[in-house]
Design a protein around this motif. Sequence first.
Motif, PDB file in Angstrom:
ATOM      1  N   THR A  72       0.820  -1.209   0.000  1.00  0.00           N
ATOM      2  CA  THR A  72       0.000   0.000   0.000  1.00  0.00           C
ATOM      3  C   THR A  72       0.857   1.263   0.000  1.00  0.00           C
ATOM      4  O   THR A  72       1.995   1.262   0.442  1.00  0.00           O
ATOM      5  CB  THR A  72      -0.922   0.052   1.239  1.00  0.00           C
ATOM      6  OG1 THR A  72      -0.118  -0.002   2.408  1.00  0.00           O
ATOM      7  CG2 THR A  72      -1.905  -1.097   1.239  1.00  0.00           C
ATOM      8  N   GLY A  76      -3.363   4.532   1.071  1.00  0.00           N
ATOM      9  CA  GLY A  76      -4.139   3.300   1.091  1.00  0.00           C
ATOM     10  C   GLY A  76      -4.324   2.633  -0.255  1.00  0.00           C
ATOM     11  O   GLY A  76      -4.999   1.606  -0.353  1.00  0.00           O
ATOM     12  N   GLU A  77      -3.729   3.187  -1.311  1.00  0.00           N
ATOM     13  CA  GLU A  77      -3.831   2.560  -2.629  1.00  0.00           C
ATOM     14  C   GLU A  77      -3.054   1.243  -2.612  1.00  0.00           C
ATOM     15  O   GLU A  77      -1.920   1.190  -2.136  1.00  0.00           O
ATOM     16  CB  GLU A  77      -3.257   3.496  -3.693  1.00  0.00           C
ATOM     17  CG  GLU A  77      -3.344   2.959  -5.095  1.00  0.00           C
ATOM     18  CD  GLU A  77      -2.718   3.892  -6.127  1.00  0.00           C
ATOM     19  OE1 GLU A  77      -2.912   3.647  -7.317  1.00  0.00           O
ATOM     20  OE2 GLU A  77      -2.033   4.859  -5.742  1.00  0.00           O
ATOM     21  N   ARG A  78      -3.654   0.176  -3.140  1.00  0.00           N
ATOM     22  CA  ARG A  78      -2.976  -1.120  -3.202  1.00  0.00           C
ATOM     23  C   ARG A  78      -2.288  -1.256  -4.557  1.00  0.00           C
ATOM     24  O   ARG A  78      -2.906  -1.012  -5.597  1.00  0.00           O
ATOM     25  CB  ARG A  78      -3.972  -2.268  -3.013  1.00  0.00           C
ATOM     26  CG  ARG A  78      -4.504  -2.362  -1.602  1.00  0.00           C
ATOM     27  CD  ARG A  78      -5.376  -3.584  -1.429  1.00  0.00           C
ATOM     28  NE  ARG A  78      -4.544  -4.774  -1.371  1.00  0.00           N
ATOM     29  CZ  ARG A  78      -4.766  -5.872  -2.090  1.00  0.00           C
ATOM     30  NH1 ARG A  78      -5.771  -5.958  -2.895  1.00  0.00           N
ATOM     31  NH2 ARG A  78      -3.955  -6.914  -1.984  1.00  0.00           N
TER      32      ARG A  78
END
Length: 100
Positions: A72, A76-78
Amino acid sequence: MESEPPQFRRLAESDRPRIRLVIDGRACEALAGDTLLTALLTNGRRLRSSEFGDGPRAGFCLMGACQDCWMTTETGERLRACGTFIAEGMRLVSGAAEQP
Ligand code: FES
């Protein structure tokens, strides 16, 4: 913070342009064309913590097959670390700073 040497050591192509990024709040450098996996493992020893509680993960196949390298960003972007190229100013979270 990790004190051991990085997992990967760069042996060639060290003349590519430098890219600045932040890993766990720490200013780091990678080279243009590096994947996130390369950037993290030339700066440390892990990509993330296992969701099953069995310790740090550093990828496995390094080619998009095993799905072991999802990680991440600070927002919070995966991202899949072995299939995503590093970009200037990326802010990544490996969780190393939270380890005992
Ligand atoms: S290391 Fe296997 S999918 Fe990225």
